[in-house]
Design a protein around this motif. Sequence first.
Motif, PDB file in Angstrom:
ATOM      1  N   GLY A 166      10.188 -37.429  11.036  1.00 54.16           N
ATOM      2  CA  GLY A 166      11.974 -37.298  11.576  1.00 54.16           C
ATOM      3  C   GLY A 166      12.565 -38.145  12.051  1.00 54.16           C
ATOM      4  N   TYR A 167      13.448 -38.789  13.462  1.00 53.54           N
ATOM      5  CA  TYR A 167      13.935 -38.637  13.794  1.00 53.54           C
ATOM      6  C   TYR A 167      13.211 -40.341  14.144  1.00 53.54           C
ATOM      7  N   ARG A 168      12.061 -39.931  14.737  1.00 53.68           N
ATOM      8  CA  ARG A 168      10.943 -41.046  15.155  1.00 53.68           C
ATOM      9  C   ARG A 168      10.987 -42.202  14.029  1.00 53.68           C
ATOM     10  N   TRP A 169      11.144 -41.540  12.530  1.00 50.13           N
ATOM     11  CA  TRP A 169      10.984 -42.881  11.314  1.00 50.13           C
ATOM     12  C   TRP A 169      12.202 -43.086  11.293  1.00 50.13           C
ATOM     13  N   HIS A 170      13.599 -41.964  11.171  1.00 54.37           N
ATOM     14  CA  HIS A 170      14.478 -43.199  10.967  1.00 54.37           C
ATOM     15  C   HIS A 170      15.667 -43.629  11.846  1.00 54.37           C
ATOM     16  N   ASP A 171      14.879 -43.896  13.257  1.00 51.27           N
ATOM     17  CA  ASP A 171      14.932 -44.366  14.779  1.00 51.27           C
ATOM     18  C   ASP A 171      14.468 -45.708  14.291  1.00 51.27           C
ATOM     19  N   THR A 172      13.724 -45.377  13.504  1.00 52.55           N
ATOM     20  CA  THR A 172      12.231 -46.868  14.115  1.00 52.55           C
ATOM     21  C   THR A 172      12.265 -47.299  13.208  1.00 52.55           C
ATOM     22  N   LYS A 173      12.895 -47.157  12.101  1.00 52.75           N
ATOM     23  CA  LYS A 173      13.055 -48.126  10.665  1.00 52.75           C
ATOM     24  C   LYS A 173      14.225 -48.878  10.371  1.00 52.75           C
TER      25      LYS A 173
END
Length: 731
Positions: free
Chosen positions: A591-598
């Motif tokens: 989720g947002y962990r992916w969008h934020d980190t990448k």
Amino acid sequence: MNIKNKQFQFIVTLFLVIISSKINSQQIDYHSEKKIDSIISLLTLHEKVAMCHAQSKFSTPGVDRLGIPEIWMSDGPHGVRGEINWDDWGYANWTNDSITAFPALTCLAATFNPKLSKEYGISLGEEARYRKKDVLLGPGVNIYRTPLNGRNFEYMGEDPYLASKMVVPYIQGVQQNGVAACVKHFALNNQELWRNHINVEVSDRALYEIYLPAFKAAVIEGKVWSLMGAYNQFRGQHTTHNQILMNTILKEDWAFDGVVISDWGSTHNTNEAALNGLDIEMGTGTDGLTTSTKNTYDYYYLANPFLEKLKNNDVSEDVLNDKVRRILRLMFRTNMNPNRSFGRMNNQEHLDVARKIAAEGIVLLKNENSFFPINPSKKITIAVIGENATKSMTIGGGSSELKAKKEISPLQGLKNKYKNATILYGLGYASGPSAYGRVIPSTLDADKLKNEAVALASKADVVLFFGGLNKNHQQDCEGGDRQEFELPFGQNELLNELLKVNNNVGVLLVSGNAVEIPWLDNVKALMQTWYLGSETGNAIADVISGDVNPSGKLPFSFPKKLNDNAAHSFGKLSYPGDSINQYYKEDILVGYRWHDTKKIKPLFAFGEGKSYTTFKLSDFKTDKKEYAQNETITISGNVINTGEIDGAEVVQVYVGKSKSKVKRALKELKGFQKVTVLKGGTESVEILINTNDLSFYDESISNWNLEKGDYLIYVGNASNNISKEIKITIK
């Protein structure tokens, strides 16, 4: 001891239970455990085995000679399902089993309001109790990993912290009525495609940090009385009787004292079912469909085959006694609890709760030039376009379908609210009838429907387009995942045609999943409205009219395109797998962990949601700058309503750590608080976080590890709208 003496002893025991034991709704005391042991001593081997498997589609047998009752279960989690036949999946056609339909759990999660979750649970528990159900098969807390998962609408979003905080009060509310909640589906049941056999391979870190926390909260904080196994496999073993999940994690590490119930047809092996934690087997035989004599109840894995193994000493009777002890404990908490209420059903209070949750969960995503709210006193012409404005959404969806006593459609809700307006309605598109397990195309002329809708739109001052998904097969429905990310049934083409004749268009998405939105720049407004239950139309009209100021926040991210989603970015082995195995290659970056980190910008971010007023977060700070292990961090500040009407805002606190020795997400939700602020007013907020909750799961030691060093606290009102960053140090 002869039979009469045994019966007398049981009656005395039960009498002592009633007069001397206060059967606490949260726990069983030592004396009650001793009484359970005394009951076990009276049971024959055959009677004990019989208690461990179904006798019908939704019940298990009691012991008539001792007065031990049957256990009756019902599907949930959004209402009590209509009565099912004893031996098949047909409805029994009762006339007194219509209920209040509550909003889907995605909507509940979108409220970011645990108090509403408690009200939801209490109301639902009252309805289950009135229907004489002992176990309600819900809530669901499987993590939203892909927007194609057919059952996402039944779950609580992509974030384990949000799901944990919302599931606990739901469980407590249900169980205060003497009805067991049954949290499901344990675990890693994140897709419907190949769900009966797909083997999930995932790291221990992702398992513990992403996929288990909500279940752990349900067990340890919510003290849930029952838990349902899942269909899929984990590391080569079916999850319903999985040594790691059921024995090591659930019953040993978490000390779960309740009953593990199989999903219907998720049991596959007598030895594993006996030894790996399954207590009650339901629905075995062709995915829960009993189709022949050899698949009937006495031939379940925990029936005659289990009995034979016990008689041959292949399995210890202690294993059986543990299952029966748990089942009796469930009974002491439910149908053998003399203190439980009688329940209530279909009363105005339940409808009020359903309407309040529905309205508070609606998410306003775009509102150009204050398109919403639309004043109900104005004499205007409103064209309402779309099948989802009239289609029943309480039916369909699989096991969560409901027999609602009433369901107010969006169109009817608007007519109720907008007495001075001229409301025109056009179907616009059609999906075909609902059928579980198959897609039935519509027989209506798609071009004719489109042309009629365009003609209506050309005559209107305002167009309200009700689109999205529905609860048909391969939409938002059990038993099949979505086949595409875009809107079905020609909705995109229809919208483009509507915009050619009227540029004053607002879209109301009805779905439990993110969808592709290529027309976003061309419409004036967008609301995400979920599946809202009995009060659907009234709740939507409340928000459209401004009687309710929207305050919902997205419980999952909307990617711009499907491959922007983490699970899909790694190709088919990540989702949906090769039909045998599947690898969660995104690991903890869900989720947002992916969008934020990448740094992959979503279309709409987790936690995002607008209001008809404006807010400012000010003066947020921590109580100090350095903290030790197991110490409380206090984050405090003010929420100022800078607009012209009262409203509610959700303050969200995320925490991240740079220079970590392990891979981490940029930030993770660790606290939130919803606060109502009067226009021009200010409300103070205080959010507490324990430093231990900033630990990561360290695979090198198979335990949680709190790193020392600097952390960043992010305070905002969405994962992509941070207004304050605060640096702290953990010593």
